[in-house]
Design an enzyme around this catalytic site. Structure first.
Site, PDB file in Angstrom:
ATOM      1  N   GLU A 135       0.997  -1.918   4.318  1.00  0.00           N
ATOM      2  CA  GLU A 135       1.957  -0.560   4.285  1.00  0.00           C
ATOM      3  C   GLU A 135       3.152  -0.572   4.423  1.00  0.00           C
ATOM      4  O   GLU A 135       3.785  -1.177   4.683  1.00  0.00           O
ATOM      5  CB  GLU A 135       0.852   0.552   4.749  1.00  0.00           C
ATOM      6  CG  GLU A 135       0.931   2.255   4.507  1.00  0.00           C
ATOM      7  CD  GLU A 135       0.060   3.228   4.769  1.00  0.00           C
ATOM      8  OE1 GLU A 135      -1.015   2.924   4.572  1.00  0.00           O
ATOM      9  OE2 GLU A 135       0.715   4.383   4.615  1.00  0.00           O
ATOM     10  N   HIS A 178       0.925  -1.354  -0.205  1.00  0.00           N
ATOM     11  CA  HIS A 178      -0.205  -0.050  -0.180  1.00  0.00           C
ATOM     12  C   HIS A 178       1.274   0.445   0.204  1.00  0.00           C
ATOM     13  O   HIS A 178       1.537   2.258   0.879  1.00  0.00           O
ATOM     14  CB  HIS A 178      -1.209  -0.253   0.964  1.00  0.00           C
ATOM     15  CG  HIS A 178      -1.988   1.076   1.704  1.00  0.00           C
ATOM     16  ND1 HIS A 178      -3.428   0.935   0.509  1.00  0.00           N
ATOM     17  CD2 HIS A 178      -1.952   2.315   1.779  1.00  0.00           C
ATOM     18  CE1 HIS A 178      -3.612   1.962   0.865  1.00  0.00           C
ATOM     19  NE2 HIS A 178      -2.928   2.957   1.675  1.00  0.00           N
ATOM     20  N   ASP A 204      -0.755  -9.064   0.973  1.00  0.00           N
ATOM     21  CA  ASP A 204       0.349  -9.126   0.227  1.00  0.00           C
ATOM     22  C   ASP A 204      -0.659  -8.306  -0.828  1.00  0.00           C
ATOM     23  O   ASP A 204      -0.230  -8.659  -2.204  1.00  0.00           O
ATOM     24  CB  ASP A 204       1.591 -10.181  -0.453  1.00  0.00           C
ATOM     25  CG  ASP A 204       2.246  -8.708  -1.318  1.00  0.00           C
ATOM     26  OD1 ASP A 204       2.294  -7.532  -1.585  1.00  0.00           O
ATOM     27  OD2 ASP A 204       3.634  -9.778  -1.721  1.00  0.00           O
TER      28      ASP A 204
HETATM   29  O1  G3I Z   1      -1.441  -0.426  21.238  1.00  0.00           O
HETATM   30  C1  G3I Z   1      -2.447  -0.747  21.132  1.00  0.00           C
HETATM   31  C2  G3I Z   1      -3.101  -1.738  22.292  1.00  0.00           C
HETATM   32  O2  G3I Z   1      -2.538  -1.334  23.131  1.00  0.00           O
HETATM   33  C3  G3I Z   1      -4.194  -2.198  21.951  1.00  0.00           C
HETATM   34  O3  G3I Z   1      -4.314  -3.521  22.823  1.00  0.00           O
HETATM   35  C4  G3I Z   1      -4.284  -3.162  20.580  1.00  0.00           C
HETATM   36  C5  G3I Z   1      -5.874  -2.974  19.650  1.00  0.00           C
HETATM   37  O4  G3I Z   1      -6.456  -2.398  19.326  1.00  0.00           O
HETATM   38  O5  G3I Z   1      -4.265  -1.923  19.628  1.00  0.00           O
HETATM   39  C6  G3I Z   1      -3.127  -1.260  19.283  1.00  0.00           C
HETATM   40  O6  G3I Z   1      -3.131  -0.379  18.954  1.00  0.00           O
HETATM   41  C7  G3I Z   1      -2.338   0.388  17.906  1.00  0.00           C
HETATM   42  C8  G3I Z   1      -1.860   0.784  17.622  1.00  0.00           C
HETATM   43  O7  G3I Z   1      -1.734   1.498  15.824  1.00  0.00           O
HETATM   44  C9  G3I Z   1      -0.654   1.089  18.137  1.00  0.00           C
HETATM   45  O8  G3I Z   1       0.618   1.243  17.767  1.00  0.00           O
HETATM   46  C10 G3I Z   1      -4.684   0.655  16.706  1.00  0.00           C
HETATM   47  O9  G3I Z   1      -5.194  -0.264  17.323  1.00  0.00           O
HETATM   48  C11 G3I Z   1      -4.130   1.084  15.689  1.00  0.00           C
HETATM   49  O10 G3I Z   1      -5.143   1.554  15.685  1.00  0.00           O
HETATM   50  C12 G3I Z   1      -3.085   2.072  15.379  1.00  0.00           C
HETATM   51  O11 G3I Z   1      -3.271   1.600  13.905  1.00  0.00           O
HETATM   52  C13 G3I Z   1      -2.003   3.671  13.310  1.00  0.00           C
HETATM   53  C14 G3I Z   1      -2.643   3.374  12.229  1.00  0.00           C
HETATM   54  O12 G3I Z   1      -2.149   4.526  11.837  1.00  0.00           O
HETATM   55  C15 G3I Z   1      -4.062   4.144  12.580  1.00  0.00           C
HETATM   56  O13 G3I Z   1      -3.868   5.154  13.097  1.00  0.00           O
HETATM   57  C16 G3I Z   1      -0.113   2.827  13.214  1.00  0.00           C
HETATM   58  O14 G3I Z   1       0.110   2.249  15.042  1.00  0.00           O
HETATM   59  C17 G3I Z   1       0.250   3.415  12.919  1.00  0.00           C
HETATM   60  O15 G3I Z   1       1.575   3.251  12.161  1.00  0.00           O
HETATM   61  C18 G3I Z   1      -0.808   4.145  11.692  1.00  0.00           C
HETATM   62  O16 G3I Z   1      -0.001   5.672  11.187  1.00  0.00           O
HETATM   63  C19 G3I Z   1      -1.048   5.555   9.725  1.00  0.00           C
HETATM   64  C20 G3I Z   1      -1.117   7.501   9.294  1.00  0.00           C
HETATM   65  O17 G3I Z   1      -1.808   7.246  10.401  1.00  0.00           O
HETATM   66  C21 G3I Z   1      -0.704   8.131   8.214  1.00  0.00           C
HETATM   67  N1  G3I Z   1       0.506   7.275   7.159  1.00  0.00           N
HETATM   68  C22 G3I Z   1       0.095   5.781   7.319  1.00  0.00           C
HETATM   69  C23 G3I Z   1       0.629   5.355   8.756  1.00  0.00           C
HETATM   70  C24 G3I Z   1       1.165   3.701   8.259  1.00  0.00           C
HETATM   71  O18 G3I Z   1       0.090   3.492   8.405  1.00  0.00           O
HETATM   72  O1  9MR Z   2      -4.292   5.363   2.090  1.00  0.00           O
HETATM   73  C1  9MR Z   2      -4.243   5.431   3.675  1.00  0.00           C
HETATM   74  C2  9MR Z   2      -3.279   4.821   4.231  1.00  0.00           C
HETATM   75  O2  9MR Z   2      -2.107   5.969   4.551  1.00  0.00           O
HETATM   76  C3  9MR Z   2      -2.998   5.291   5.968  1.00  0.00           C
HETATM   77  O3  9MR Z   2      -2.658   4.456   6.442  1.00  0.00           O
HETATM   78  C4  9MR Z   2      -4.773   4.067   6.112  1.00  0.00           C
HETATM   79  C5  9MR Z   2      -5.188   4.511   7.766  1.00  0.00           C
HETATM   80  O4  9MR Z   2      -5.453   5.840   8.280  1.00  0.00           O
HETATM   81  O5  9MR Z   2      -5.771   5.147   5.534  1.00  0.00           O
HETATM   82  C6  9MR Z   2      -5.458   4.779   4.367  1.00  0.00           C
HETATM   83  O6  9MR Z   2      -6.850   5.552   3.348  1.00  0.00           O
HETATM   84  C7  9MR Z   2      -7.735   4.960   3.132  1.00  0.00           C
HETATM   85  C8  9MR Z   2      -8.969   5.760   3.844  1.00  0.00           C
HETATM   86  O7  9MR Z   2      -8.619   4.996   5.188  1.00  0.00           O
HETATM   87  C9  9MR Z   2     -10.063   4.440   3.474  1.00  0.00           C
HETATM   88  N1  9MR Z   2     -10.496   4.693   2.612  1.00  0.00           N
HETATM   89  C10 9MR Z   2      -9.754   4.104   1.751  1.00  0.00           C
HETATM   90  C11 9MR Z   2      -7.849   4.051   1.545  1.00  0.00           C
HETATM   91  C12 9MR Z   2      -7.095   3.839   0.832  1.00  0.00           C
HETATM   92  O8  9MR Z   2      -7.374   3.950  -0.491  1.00  0.00           O
END
Ligand code: G3I
Ligand code: 9MR
Ligand code: ZN
Ligand code: CA
Length: 537
Positions: free
Chosen positions: A515, A461, A506
């Site tokens: 991602e 992704h 994948d």
């Molecule tokens: O740490 C908790 C844990 O205590 C809990 O029991 C478990 C159950 O859901 O989840 C854990 O938390 C997770 C957290 O990441 C941990 O760092 C959340 O579920 C999960 O939703 C969260 O995900 C983050 C995600 O964004 C959504 O917010 C990722 O860490 C973070 O790396 C990711 O970052 C994204 C950016 O928003 C946008 N750009 C891409 C990037 C990578 O995917």
């Molecule tokens: O592409 C986005 C990715 O970089 C983020 O980690 C993710 C979670 O915030 O969201 C992706 O975007 C999606 C959006 O949240 C929901 N609609 C589909 C998007 C991907 O094309």
């Protein structure tokens, strides 16, 4: 549970270090003989697999210390393995060059970026949300598969690269970044690369207050097939946040120290920036960042901000050598914070800065207490690794979004501790197991890096890789990895009920498992550089 029999050999698809330890895994009902041959059929090693939990068996051929390419056979199964003194040299280079591929605002020329070359992107100024104020914030790295630039995870990625340079300069010295895209192309490789992000971070600080904007992004994520240069929605600066200001302060103080000998002008900008950021922190409450109305990109929200203050204050302590800072961070070292290296849980960065500060500036008593807690934390991780079939310090509940980072951070913790004399006997084994797992020794036989191994990640992704017309994705990218919480549509549809370690696909739509991100590559650079440095001796 019925026992399964392997359809393949699960091994480190990138290779094994000549002097390092060497294992492969299979699923079986009983121990089996295995053998390694040269391609022309000469036998070089024979052994027997041993049970390691569940129906997993491991074969160990550490004693094979002659570099070469071998055919490994177990019954009717076959795999090709490489043994080499610098087995991870190419993957390390690719994992560092990934940061250059993520560069924003500059063209990536074909001479350096090959078929993934593209024109400059996101070149317009950003508007501070809710105002008419324009801020120029060019450069830096796209965070991940999206094009946002977020301060908090940027600080983690920068810190990891600076640490990799401080700990393993020899392993990194062989690596060639994309020279033509760098403003200072003659620094040590990790510093040359990280400098671009540091220069961008400096633009995220509000000159009037010293506070740091949380992120710059378009209001929403563009479609997945958007090329960087076609993502032309307006850029918005989200508000200044405590987390952004504190992690910025820490990364700038760290950079000030590391660049002093290489780029004094940059180092002095970083010193001022860190001081101004800290002044802002002391005048503001710890308030978690939430996405404002109308902004839907990555939130990087975090409710616990005392660890960010710990990191900032201990980085100031190490940078200045002034014991006044020790009085700020010492009480924070006593709290029950998670000593981790995540984007949200940053306390271990603070602990390391504290332990590396001039000893005259800190309390000897606190210092030795901190070291004993660090050793206890590593003991707990080593115990997890001990009871895991793949020898990795992970439990089922650790397979969350970005689980590969969780693993790499833990391996990194062992190696970091060695730098302050906290030597854990399992340190190098854990680091090697983490690399084995990342490079294919896992139940999916998946090499979690693009462009490497027999089963590399092919459909990450990652917008630039989806939108271009090149078949292969940008190389050297570490995927998020298995996530048992099924946090995207296709994962929910296809992965329900799977064991935690196999909740991965994948597929380009699976952003919660597949991602890529700058701060997933950065601990991989650190750990792999550490293995190479130890193996190259
Ligand atoms: O740490 C908790 C844990 O205590 C809990 O029991 C478990 C159950 O859901 O989840 C854990 O938390 C997770 C957290 O990441 C941990 O760092 C959340 O579920 C999960 O939703 C969260 O995900 C983050 C995600 O964004 C959504 O917010 C990722 O860490 C973070 O790396 C990711 O970052 C994204 C950016 O928003 C946008 N750009 C891409 C990037 C990578 O995917
Ligand atoms: O592409 C986005 C990715 O970089 C983020 O980690 C993710 C979670 O915030 O969201 C992706 O975007 C999606 C959006 O949240 C929901 N609609 C589909 C998007 C991907 O094309
Ligand atoms: Zn860009
Ligand atoms: Ca935190």
């Amino acid at each position: 549970m019925p026992s399964r029999v392997s359809k393949s050999i699960f091994c480190n698809q990138v290779g094994y270090l000549t002097s390092g330890d060497k294992r492969f895994w299979i699923q079986a009902r009983e121990a089996q003989p295995f053998a390694l041959h040269t391609p022309d059929g000469q036998a070089v090693f024979a052994g027997l697999t041993k049970p390691v939990g569940g129906d997993w068996y491991v074969g160990d051929f550490t004693a094979l210390r002659v570099p070469g390419t071998y055919v490994l056979t177990v019954g009717s199964l076959e795999a090709r393995v490489v043994v080499h003194r610098r087995a991870y040299g190419d993957v390390l280079e690719a994992m560092l060059r990934f940061f250059d591929y993520q560069l924003c605002g500059v063209a990536l020329p074909e001479e350096d970026a090959g078929p993934w070359a593209h024109a400059p992107c996101h070149t317009s100024d950003a508007k501070v949300l809710g105002t008419e104020r324009a801020v120029a914030c060019p450069g830096g790295w796209h965070d991940a598969g999206d094009y946002g630039k977020y301060t908090v995870p940027a600080a983690k990625a920068v810190a990891d690269l600076l640490l990799a340079h401080e700990y393993f300069p020899a392993a990194l010295a062989h690596v060639r970044p994309m020279r033509s895209v760098h403003r200072e192309p003659h620094l040590p490789p990790a510093l040359e690369v990280a400098r671009e992000e540091i220069a961008w971070l400096l633009t995220m600080q509000d000159p009037a207050t010293g506070g740091v904007y949380h992120k710059v992004s378009t209001p929403s994520f563009p479609p997945l097939d958007t090329r960087p240069e076609d993502d032309t929605a307006p850029l918005i600066m989200s508000p200044i946040s405590y987390a952004a200001t504190a992690t910025f302060c820490a990364a700038m103080a760290h950079a000030a120290l590391v660049y002093r000998a290489h780029d004094p002008a940059l180092a002095s900008c970083c010193t001022d920036a860190a001081q101004r950021a800290y002044a802002w922190l002391s005048e503001h409450e710890m308030r978690p960042f939430r996405n404002p109305d109308g902004i839907f990109t990555g939130e990087y929200g975090d409710r616990e901000l005392r660890d960010e203050l710990l990191w900032a204050s201990s980085a100031m302590l190490r940078m200045t050598g002034d014991s006044a800072w020790a009085r700020v961070c010492e009480p924070l070292l006593d709290l029950d914070l998670a000593w981790e290296l995540g984007w949200a849980d940053v306390a271990l960065y603070g602990v390391m800065e504290y332990l590396r500060a001039p000893s005259a500036a800190v309390s000897g008593d606190v210092r030795s207490k901190v070291k004993s807690r660090l050793l206890r934390e590593l003991d707990a991780l080593a115990a997890m690794a001990e009871s895991h079939p793949f020898g990795i310090p992970m439990r089922d509940e650790d397979f969350i979004w970005g689980s590969n980072m969780v693993l790499l951070n833990r391996a990194m913790a062992f190696l970091l501790a060695e730098g302050v004399g906290v030597l854990h006997p399992a340190a190098h084994t854990v680091a090697q197991r983490a690399a084995d797992y990342l490079f294919g020794a896992n139940p999916l036989g998946q090499c979690y890096v693009t462009g490497f191994g027999q089963q590399p990640v092919r459909q990450p992704h990652h917008r630039p890789s989806v939108a271009d017309d090149v078949d292969d994705p940008v190389p050297g990218m570490v995927a998020g990895g298995p996530n048992r919480n099924l946090q995207d549509e296709i994962a929910r549809a296809k992965l329900a009920g799977r064991p935690a370690m196999t909740a991965y696909m994948d597929h380009q739509d699976s952003y919660s498992t597949n991602e890529v991100a700058i701060y997933w590559n950065s601990p991989a650079v650190f750990v792999v550089a550490g293995l190479l440095e130890a193996g190259g001796r």
